[in-house]
Design a protein around this motif. Structure first.
Motif, PDB file in Angstrom:
ATOM      1  N   GLN A  55       0.830  -1.201   0.000  1.00  0.00           N
ATOM      2  CA  GLN A  55       0.000   0.000   0.000  1.00  0.00           C
ATOM      3  C   GLN A  55       0.868   1.256   0.000  1.00  0.00           C
ATOM      4  OE1 GLN A  55      -2.766   0.162   3.248  1.00  0.00           O
ATOM      5  NE2 GLN A  55      -3.634   2.127   2.644  1.00  0.00           N
ATOM      6  N   LYS A  56       1.935   1.212   0.775  1.00  0.00           N
ATOM      7  CA  LYS A  56       2.843   2.353   0.830  1.00  0.00           C
ATOM      8  C   LYS A  56       3.506   2.590  -0.527  1.00  0.00           C
ATOM      9  CE  LYS A  56       6.672   4.239   3.539  1.00  0.00           C
ATOM     10  NZ  LYS A  56       7.620   4.008   4.656  1.00  0.00           N
ATOM     11  N   GLU A  57       3.924   1.485  -1.187  1.00  0.00           N
ATOM     12  CA  GLU A  57       4.523   1.607  -2.518  1.00  0.00           C
ATOM     13  C   GLU A  57       3.527   2.202  -3.511  1.00  0.00           C
ATOM     14  OE1 GLU A  57       5.888  -2.211  -3.675  1.00  0.00           O
ATOM     15  OE2 GLU A  57       7.552  -2.268  -2.238  1.00  0.00           O
ATOM     16  N   GLU A  58       2.270   1.765  -3.440  1.00  0.00           N
ATOM     17  CA  GLU A  58       1.248   2.287  -4.347  1.00  0.00           C
ATOM     18  C   GLU A  58       1.002   3.773  -4.103  1.00  0.00           C
ATOM     19  OE1 GLU A  58      -2.069  -0.221  -3.596  1.00  0.00           O
ATOM     20  OE2 GLU A  58      -1.356  -1.865  -4.882  1.00  0.00           O
ATOM     21  N   GLU A  59       1.010   4.168  -2.837  1.00  0.00           N
ATOM     22  CA  GLU A  59       0.815   5.577  -2.501  1.00  0.00           C
ATOM     23  C   GLU A  59       1.984   6.418  -3.006  1.00  0.00           C
ATOM     24  OE1 GLU A  59       0.299   5.608   1.697  1.00  0.00           O
ATOM     25  OE2 GLU A  59      -1.805   4.960   1.626  1.00  0.00           O
ATOM     26  N   GLU A  60       3.210   5.880  -2.845  1.00  0.00           N
ATOM     27  CA  GLU A  60       4.394   6.595  -3.321  1.00  0.00           C
ATOM     28  C   GLU A  60       4.360   6.731  -4.843  1.00  0.00           C
ATOM     29  OE1 GLU A  60       6.811   8.102  -1.760  1.00  0.00           O
ATOM     30  OE2 GLU A  60       6.055   7.613   0.252  1.00  0.00           O
ATOM     31  N   ALA A  61       3.952   5.662  -5.519  1.00  0.00           N
ATOM     32  CA  ALA A  61       3.859   5.696  -6.984  1.00  0.00           C
ATOM     33  C   ALA A  61       2.809   6.700  -7.429  1.00  0.00           C
ATOM     34  CB  ALA A  61       3.541   4.308  -7.517  1.00  0.00           C
ATOM     35  N   LYS A  62       1.707   6.763  -6.709  1.00  0.00           N
ATOM     36  CA  LYS A  62       0.640   7.709  -7.052  1.00  0.00           C
ATOM     37  C   LYS A  62       1.094   9.144  -6.854  1.00  0.00           C
ATOM     38  CE  LYS A  62      -4.254   8.547  -6.168  1.00  0.00           C
ATOM     39  NZ  LYS A  62      -5.448   8.136  -5.363  1.00  0.00           N
ATOM     40  N   LYS A  63       1.847   9.383  -5.774  1.00  0.00           N
ATOM     41  CA  LYS A  63       2.371  10.727  -5.517  1.00  0.00           C
ATOM     42  C   LYS A  63       3.332  11.158  -6.619  1.00  0.00           C
ATOM     43  CE  LYS A  63       1.965  10.679  -0.452  1.00  0.00           C
ATOM     44  NZ  LYS A  63       2.735  10.688   0.827  1.00  0.00           N
ATOM     45  N   LYS A  64       4.201  10.211  -7.034  1.00  0.00           N
ATOM     46  CA  LYS A  64       5.156  10.527  -8.095  1.00  0.00           C
ATOM     47  C   LYS A  64       4.417  10.837  -9.406  1.00  0.00           C
ATOM     48  CE  LYS A  64       9.070   7.843  -6.322  1.00  0.00           C
ATOM     49  NZ  LYS A  64       9.980   6.688  -6.570  1.00  0.00           N
ATOM     50  N   GLU A  65       3.374  10.055  -9.675  1.00  0.00           N
ATOM     51  CA  GLU A  65       2.607  10.265 -10.892  1.00  0.00           C
ATOM     52  C   GLU A  65       1.935  11.629 -10.872  1.00  0.00           C
ATOM     53  OE1 GLU A  65      -1.060   8.184 -13.405  1.00  0.00           O
ATOM     54  OE2 GLU A  65      -0.233   7.220 -11.600  1.00  0.00           O
ATOM     55  N   GLU A  66       1.357  12.010  -9.745  1.00  0.00           N
ATOM     56  CA  GLU A  66       0.711  13.315  -9.619  1.00  0.00           C
ATOM     57  C   GLU A  66       1.724  14.444  -9.730  1.00  0.00           C
ATOM     58  OE1 GLU A  66      -1.329  13.193  -5.913  1.00  0.00           O
ATOM     59  OE2 GLU A  66      -3.008  11.966  -6.687  1.00  0.00           O
ATOM     60  N   ALA A  67       2.907  14.238  -9.129  1.00  0.00           N
ATOM     61  CA  ALA A  67       3.955  15.257  -9.208  1.00  0.00           C
ATOM     62  C   ALA A  67       4.417  15.441 -10.644  1.00  0.00           C
ATOM     63  CB  ALA A  67       5.129  14.872  -8.311  1.00  0.00           C
ATOM     64  N   ALA A  68       4.515  14.327 -11.390  1.00  0.00           N
ATOM     65  CA  ALA A  68       4.928  14.409 -12.795  1.00  0.00           C
ATOM     66  C   ALA A  68       3.887  15.151 -13.616  1.00  0.00           C
ATOM     67  CB  ALA A  68       5.155  13.003 -13.337  1.00  0.00           C
ATOM     68  N   LYS A  69       2.602  14.889 -13.338  1.00  0.00           N
ATOM     69  CA  LYS A  69       1.533  15.575 -14.056  1.00  0.00           C
ATOM     70  C   LYS A  69       1.543  17.079 -13.768  1.00  0.00           C
ATOM     71  CE  LYS A  69      -1.723  11.718 -14.427  1.00  0.00           C
ATOM     72  NZ  LYS A  69      -3.060  11.211 -14.010  1.00  0.00           N
ATOM     73  N   GLN A  70       1.777  17.434 -12.524  1.00  0.00           N
ATOM     74  CA  GLN A  70       1.844  18.839 -12.142  1.00  0.00           C
ATOM     75  C   GLN A  70       3.019  19.536 -12.804  1.00  0.00           C
ATOM     76  OE1 GLN A  70       1.880  18.983  -7.869  1.00  0.00           O
ATOM     77  NE2 GLN A  70      -0.263  18.336  -7.670  1.00  0.00           N
ATOM     78  N   ALA A  71       4.148  18.825 -12.859  1.00  0.00           N
ATOM     79  CA  ALA A  71       5.331  19.409 -13.498  1.00  0.00           C
ATOM     80  C   ALA A  71       5.088  19.619 -14.984  1.00  0.00           C
ATOM     81  CB  ALA A  71       6.532  18.492 -13.268  1.00  0.00           C
ATOM     82  N   ALA A 129       2.167  20.071 -16.436  1.00  0.00           N
ATOM     83  CA  ALA A 129       1.217  21.164 -16.590  1.00  0.00           C
ATOM     84  C   ALA A 129       1.877  22.517 -16.397  1.00  0.00           C
ATOM     85  CB  ALA A 129       0.075  20.989 -15.580  1.00  0.00           C
ATOM     86  N   GLN A 130       2.794  22.574 -15.452  1.00  0.00           N
ATOM     87  CA  GLN A 130       3.515  23.827 -15.206  1.00  0.00           C
ATOM     88  C   GLN A 130       4.406  24.174 -16.382  1.00  0.00           C
ATOM     89  OE1 GLN A 130       3.077  25.816 -12.467  1.00  0.00           O
ATOM     90  NE2 GLN A 130       4.343  27.274 -13.603  1.00  0.00           N
ATOM     91  N   ASN A 131       5.053  23.168 -16.930  1.00  0.00           N
ATOM     92  CA  ASN A 131       5.920  23.397 -18.087  1.00  0.00           C
ATOM     93  C   ASN A 131       5.125  23.915 -19.275  1.00  0.00           C
ATOM     94  OD1 ASN A 131       8.174  22.566 -16.677  1.00  0.00           O
ATOM     95  ND2 ASN A 131       8.071  20.451 -17.439  1.00  0.00           N
ATOM     96  N   GLN A 132       3.955  23.349 -19.482  1.00  0.00           N
ATOM     97  CA  GLN A 132       3.107  23.812 -20.590  1.00  0.00           C
ATOM     98  C   GLN A 132       2.651  25.257 -20.367  1.00  0.00           C
ATOM     99  OE1 GLN A 132      -0.052  20.941 -20.835  1.00  0.00           O
ATOM    100  NE2 GLN A 132       1.202  19.439 -21.977  1.00  0.00           N
ATOM    101  N   ALA A 133       2.344  25.559 -19.114  1.00  0.00           N
ATOM    102  CA  ALA A 133       1.920  26.924 -18.793  1.00  0.00           C
ATOM    103  C   ALA A 133       3.046  27.923 -19.030  1.00  0.00           C
ATOM    104  CB  ALA A 133       1.452  27.003 -17.344  1.00  0.00           C
TER     105      ALA A 133
END
Length: 409
Positions: free
Chosen positions: A383-399, A401-405
């Motif tokens: 569960q911890k690994e899945e949460e960490e993977a999800k956080k990384k995925e969200e961080a990548a998406k945010q990055a 989106a910021q780059n596109q902006a």
């Protein structure tokens, strides 16, 4: 002058007194009265060899000294126990009277001794009843129970000079069931005899365990099938399993030595793989107790040792579905009904039930708890690994989106 003396009343009275004394003395000499022979300095051996066949004749020596409440019930047939057994060659084990050419053990080469262990010498009522069956069925067997404290003394006394690594390992193991498994192997390896769990009862005299055709054959170890399984094919591990709640072996058994070495190597590897000293080993680090110190590792390495001795592979095909005890090399394998009748459904087409197992081992609860805890830890880690993977995925998406902006491709 001699004639009147012979006819005198005084001489006749002297003859009447001395003659019975001389007759008594001659009778005593004839029946080999030992105190008189010692006083005369004679060394003549007793005429009868029958008593020599019984190594121990009092209850203090035939019962387990650590348990003060042991008082096996005498049986009217005890005196004939050894004399009624089929003749066999004298054993050469290391127990009392081993050098006597008249001494025979119930099983050739295996000492008449039953080993057991417990945390303390305070046993439950049902355990005492089960324990009593061994001396009730086998009155001339010694019975010894080691406690946690006396077990340490035993292991040090037997192995400090030759295998100090085993002493260090035994004293370092923090998990009771692992220590208990290793101890049973060490006890029988050192002195030979029979190991029995406290929840196993003897149903038939040990002298009757070995079939007639094998009684003069050298036997290194006796094991019984717990799981009687078909061969799974070339290159697979043995599918069957011998029980380790009861087994027997001669002192310094080569097959038991192989088991001890395998258990020691496995424990050290698990500790090394988890980067902990042996004292920090935890049940969660083990795949399964039976594979590390229990019956499975015993089965695998007994058969590996036998294969090495016979210079050919030994697997399930050699003993699957046996109906009678089978001697392969110097390993006597008992069918499922012998030591594990309940486990095998009490088959009626096999040889007699020798031992009953009551499955009262408390270690199973600890093992079950450890497995559940291990499963919980694995689920939490996943569960911890899945949460960490999800956080990384969200961080990548945010990055992204910021780059596109910012107009960055």
């Amino acid at each position: 002058m001699l004639a009147p003396l012979l006819k005198s009343g005084r001489f006749l009275r002297l003859v009447a007194i001395v003659t019975p004394l001389l007759l008594v003395l001659l009778y005593i000499l004839h029946v080999n009265w030992e105190p008189l022979h010692r006083s005369l300095g004679t060394t003549q051996a007793p005429q009868s060899s029958k008593p020599s066949s019984v190594p121990v004749s009092n209850s203090e020596e035939t019962t387990a000294r650590p348990i003060s409440s042991f008082s096996p019930k005498p049986d009217s047939s005890d005196a004939d126990y050894y004399d009624s057994r089929p003749p066999s060659s004298p054993s050469t084990n290391n127990i009392q009277n081993e050098n006597s050419p008249l001494y025979k053990t119930a099983i050739l080469g295996i000492p008449d001794k039953v080993w057991q262990s417990s945390k303390t010498n305070q046993l439950e009522k049902n355990q005492l009843e089960w324990v009593y069956t061994w001396t009730e069925k086998n009155p001339y067997h010694r019975q010894e129970l080691l406690t946690d404290e006396s077990a340490v003394t035993f292991v040090r006394a037997k192995f400090s000079a030759t295998r100090p690594d085993l002493v260090e390992l035994y004293e370092s193991i923090p998990i009771p069931i692992l220590r208990a498994d290793l101890l049973r192997y060490l006890m029988v390896l050192a002195d030979g005899g029979i190991w029995s769990d406290l929840d196993a009862t003897c149903e038939k005299e040990v002298s009757e365990w070995v079939p007639e055709e094998y009684r003069d054959k050298p036997i290194d170890m006796i094991v019984g099938l717990e799981f009687d399984m078909e061969w799974h094919g070339e290159g697979t591990q043995v599918a069957s399993q011998f029980c380790n709640w009861v087994f027997a072996a001669r002192p310094s058994s080569r097959h038991l030595q192989a088991v001890v070495d395998a258990v020691a190597d496995t424990l050290r590897k698990i500790a090394a793989d988890n980067n902990v000293p042996m004292q920090k080993l935890e049940l969660e680090m083990l795949s399964d107790v039976v594979d590390v110190t229990g019956p499975k590792i015993m089965t695998v390495w007994v058969l590996k040792s036998l294969s090495k001795a016979l210079d050919r592979p030994i697997d399930d095909r050699e003993f699957h579905h046996i109906k009678q005890p089978k001697l392969i090399g110097d390993l006597l394998i008992m069918p499922g009904n012998s030591f594990a009748a309940a486990q095998n459904g009490h088959p009626d087409d096999q040889s007699d039930e020798l031992v009953s197992h009551h499955y009262w081992g408390s270690w199973k609860d600890a093992d079950k708890e450890a497995k559940e805890h291990k499963k919980k830890l694995q689920e939490e880690a996943k569960q911890k690994e899945e949460e960490e993977a999800k956080k990384k995925e969200e961080a990548a998406k945010q990055a992204e989106a910021q780059n596109q902006a910012d107009g960055v491709v």
